[in-house]
Design an enzyme around this catalytic site. Structure first.
Site, PDB file in Angstrom:
ATOM      1  N   ARG A  66      41.558   3.423  38.200  1.00  0.00           N
ATOM      2  CA  ARG A  66      39.844   2.862  37.530  1.00  0.00           C
ATOM      3  C   ARG A  66      40.808   1.891  37.216  1.00  0.00           C
ATOM      4  O   ARG A  66      39.293   1.108  36.951  1.00  0.00           O
ATOM      5  CB  ARG A  66      39.857   4.209  36.661  1.00  0.00           C
ATOM      6  N   HIS A 110      19.992   5.118  27.038  1.00  0.00           N
ATOM      7  CA  HIS A 110      20.037   6.354  27.513  1.00  0.00           C
ATOM      8  C   HIS A 110      18.862   6.545  26.820  1.00  0.00           C
ATOM      9  O   HIS A 110      18.376   7.213  26.401  1.00  0.00           O
ATOM     10  CB  HIS A 110      21.617   6.584  25.908  1.00  0.00           C
ATOM     11  N   ASP A 142      30.385   0.780  22.995  1.00  0.00           N
ATOM     12  CA  ASP A 142      31.642   0.483  22.173  1.00  0.00           C
ATOM     13  C   ASP A 142      32.632   1.516  24.027  1.00  0.00           C
ATOM     14  O   ASP A 142      31.961   2.119  24.769  1.00  0.00           O
ATOM     15  CB  ASP A 142      31.645   1.109  21.472  1.00  0.00           C
ATOM     16  N   ASP A 146      28.395   6.715  24.899  1.00  0.00           N
ATOM     17  CA  ASP A 146      27.065   6.506  24.239  1.00  0.00           C
ATOM     18  C   ASP A 146      27.350   6.540  22.629  1.00  0.00           C
ATOM     19  O   ASP A 146      26.348   7.543  21.667  1.00  0.00           O
ATOM     20  CB  ASP A 146      25.987   7.654  24.681  1.00  0.00           C
TER      21      ASP A 146
END
Length: 201
Positions: A66, A110, A142, A146
């Protein structure tokens, strides 16, 4: 100066389309210079290609880790020299390499009024909790889920007969309008982040 936007998508690209439409007006102050995705064969990429916008895809399974994906994706975005990176229905969490490069410039939308109901199921969680107001939040990203500084929020009343689908659709409409409005304002007027407080202009 026109702000350079790289828009990230994972699906149908309706928010991307709204941004493409807005950018057609020179007064908007921004242009979409590239569209990135984490998967192939999605409508969002087709929308970009139809508009003549360059696209790129970085699938997590194509990288050994990842972290390697995050580093590779960061470089693909950086090639387009964005002033702002916009998560428009982008379903992957980015990592340290991406945030080191684009922190304070990566905007996500969001479908809940943060800090309430973070994560993948904002409208469902809002209904389950029984709130009377749901909505959408535009925020800088960040390292949390969320949790970044909030740029703007719009409230959407919850109706007694709402289902997850009906509430989600009304939130999407408000979310899209807010995204277009504030990406334009950020592009034209700039912004300052002081701790958790975002000042536009």
């Amino acid at each position: 100066m026109t702000a350079r936007l790289v828009v990230l998508v994972s699906g149908s690209g309706t928010n991307l389309q709204a941004l493409l439409d807005a950018c057609a007006d020179p007064a908007y102050g921004a242009t979409v210079v590239a569209v990135g995705a984490d998967r192939d064969g999605i409508a969002g990429l087709t929308r970009a290609q139809d508009a003549g916008v360059p696209t790129f895809v970085a699938r997590v399974p194509d990288y050994p880790t990842r972290q390697a994906w995050d580093e590779g994706f960061t470089e693909l975005v950086a090639e387009h020299k964005p002033d702002l990176v916009i998560g428009a229905g982008f379903l992957k969490l980015v990592g340290e390499a991406f945030l080191d490069r684009f922190g304070g410039r990566y905007v996500n939308t969001h479908n809940a009024l943060l800090p309430a109901f973070p994560g993948m199921h904002g409208p469902r969680d809002a209904l389950a909790y029984g709130v009377k107001l749901a909505g959408a939040t535009l925020h800088f990203v960040d390292g949390g889920v969320d949790t970044g500084p909030i740029i703007a929020q719009v409230a959407v009343p919850v109706l007694d007969d709402d289902t997850e689908d009906t509430l989600s659709e009304r939130i999407k409409e408000a979310e899209r309008a807010q995204l277009v409005d504030f990406v334009g304002r950020l592009s034209r007027d700039g912004w300052t982040i002081n701790g958790r407080k975002v000042i536009v202009g």
